[in-house]
Design a protein around this motif. Structure first.
Motif, short mmCIF file in Angstrom:
data_model
loop_
_atom_site.label_atom_id
_atom_site.label_comp_id
_atom_site.label_asym_id
_atom_site.label_seq_id
_atom_site.Cartn_x
_atom_site.Cartn_y
_atom_site.Cartn_z
N LYS A 134 1.13 -0.75 -0.20
CA LYS A 134 -0.38 0.41 0.55
C LYS A 134 1.04 1.31 -0.11
N ASP A 135 -0.05 2.01 -0.45
CA ASP A 135 0.61 3.48 -0.73
C ASP A 135 0.59 4.15 1.17
N LEU A 136 2.25 4.47 1.11
CA LEU A 136 2.25 4.40 2.77
C LEU A 136 0.96 5.88 3.51
N LYS A 137 1.03 7.12 2.02
CA LYS A 137 0.92 8.10 2.37
C LYS A 137 -1.77 8.53 2.09
N THR A 138 -2.03 8.03 0.78
CA THR A 138 -3.00 7.21 0.20
C THR A 138 -3.56 6.49 0.89
N GLY A 172 8.26 5.32 -8.54
CA GLY A 172 8.03 5.88 -7.87
C GLY A 172 7.61 5.20 -6.23
N TYR A 173 8.55 4.66 -6.22
CA TYR A 173 7.95 3.73 -4.43
C TYR A 173 9.58 4.14 -3.96
N GLN A 174 10.34 4.21 -2.84
CA GLN A 174 11.68 3.88 -2.53
C GLN A 174 11.34 2.53 -2.47
N ARG A 175 12.71 1.79 -2.23
CA ARG A 175 12.13 0.28 -2.20
C ARG A 175 12.49 -0.22 -0.61
N MET A 234 4.62 1.51 1.08
CA MET A 234 5.60 1.92 0.53
C MET A 234 5.68 3.79 0.04
N GLN A 235 6.60 4.14 0.55
CA GLN A 235 7.00 5.36 0.38
C GLN A 235 6.94 5.94 -0.22
N GLU A 236 7.07 7.48 -1.14
CA GLU A 236 7.09 7.41 -2.84
C GLU A 236 8.27 7.96 -2.58
#
Length: 285
Positions: free
Chosen positions: A41-45, A87-90, A107-109
Motif C-alpha cells: 500500500k501507499d503510505l500516504k494515501t 515511483g516508490y522507495q525500495r 511504500m513511501q513515494e
C-alpha cells in the motif's frame, strides 16, 4: 589378518549415518520455511499498489502483487523480503520482523528533482484507476447532485469559414480566428457569434451574474440561437452511458463497456490539500 566382512559392515554403517545426518539437516533447514500473505500500500494515501515487484534478497525467487496489491510468498528464517515499485522507495524487511500474516507493506513515494521530466502513459495503471472510478460512479454522481452552492460559466461560439487569402479585420474583439489545415490547404474560420453566461447556484436556486451576446449580424442572433445552436448541442455528462455530440449518441468514457471502445492513459497526478487528483486521456480504438 583383516576381517573384510566386519570392515564392510563398518563402512555401511558410516554410510547410513551420513545419509541420516544429511536427511536431518534438510528437515532442520526447511522447518523455518513459512508462507506469508500481504498487501502493498501507499503510505500516504493508503491505496493498494498493483504490480509491485516482490522477491527474496540475493535470489531470483520472487513474485508480483496482483491488481489489488495482494501477494503470497514463502520465507525462511534468515530471508529478507524486498519490495519495489516505480515511483516508490525500495523496502527491505527481514523475515523475523514479519510477525503476523496477512501483513501490510507500506511504500513511501520517491521524490526526485529533475530539470526536465518526460511523462509516459501508464496503460495498466490507468485501467486499474478507471475500474475504481466506474465502481464509484453512482456514489460520485449522487454526491455531485447534493452540491447546492456552485458557479457555472458557458461560452458558445459560431465560426464562419472565410477565404484564407483575404485580409479582413478581427470581427469580434477578444476572440481570435481559427486556422485549420485540411488536405494540404489552410482553412480560416472567423467568429460571427459569441454568447457567454455566468450563473451561480445558492440553496438550489440559479441566478445570472454575467451575460453577454455579440455578433456581426445582430438581427440574425435569434435565428442562430434557434436554428443552429439547438442542432449542435453537445452534452458531455460522462456519468451517463452515452454522451450527445451533434445529435449522435456516443459511448461515455465512464460506461462499463468503455474499454471496448477507448484506449486509456494516465497522464499525471497531483495533490490538492489531502485529495489526490488524476489526469486521464483517452482515444477511440
Amino acid at each position: 589378518m583383516v576381517d573384510k566382512k566386519r570392515e564392510g559392515a563398518s563402512t555401511l554403517m558410516k554410510l547410513h549415518k551420513f545419509t541420516l545426518a544429511l536427511l536431518l539437516a534438510i528437515i532442520y533447514t526447511g522447518a523455518f520455511s513459512s508462507e506469508i500473505t500481504g498487501t502493498v500500500k501507499d503510505l500516504k494515501t493508503q491505496e493498494s499498489i498493483p504490480y509491485a515487484n516482490i522477491w527474496i534478497k540475493g535470489t531470483t525467487t520472487g513474485t508480483m502483487s496482483d491488481v489489488e496489491g495482494h501477494f503470497k510468498m514463502n520465507l525462511e528464517k534468515n530471508d529478507t523480503l524486498c519490495v519495489s515499485s516505480v515511483g516508490y522507495q525500495r523496502r527491505e524487511i527481514p523475515s523475523l520482523e514479519i510477525t503476523e500474516t496477512p501483513t501490510t507493506v507500506f511504500m513511501q513515494e520517491e521524490v526526485t528533482e529533475l530539470s526536465e521530466v518526460t511523462v509516459k502513459p501508464e496503460v495498466s495503471r490507468a485501467k486499474v484507476l478507471l475500474k475504481k472510478i466506474q465502481e464509484r460512479k453512482k456514489e460520485n454522481r449522487e454526491n455531485i447532485q447534493k452540491v447546492n452552492d456552485y458557479k457555472t460559466f458557458e461560452r458558445t461560439t459560431v465560426y464562419l469559414a472565410v477565404d484564407s487569402t483575404s485580409r479582413t479585420n478581427q470581427i469580434i474583439d477578444n476572440l481570435d480566428e481559427v486556422t485549420m489545415k485540411l488536405d494540404g490547404q489552410s482553412l480560416r474560420f472567423s467568429p460571427i457569434y459569441l454568447a457567454e453566461l455566468g450563473e451561480k447556484n445558492v440553496g438550489g436556486k440559479d441566478s445570472v451574474v454575467y451575460n453577454r451576446k455579440d455578433g456581426i449580424f445582430p438581427k440574425l442572433n435569434q435565428t442562430i440561437e434557434s436554428l443552429i445552436l439547438l442542432n449542435v448541442v453537445i452534452d458531455m455528462d460522462f456519468y451517463r452511458d452515452q454522451i450527445k455530440i451533434l445529435g449522435r449518441g456516443i459511448t461515455s468514457p465512464l460506461s462499463n463497456s468503455a474499454q471496448l471502445h477507448y484506449d486509456f492513459y494516465l497522464n499525471d497526478s497531483t495533490y490538492i490539500g489531502d485529495t489526490k487528483y488524476f489526469s486521464f486521456s483517452f482515444t477511440p480504438k
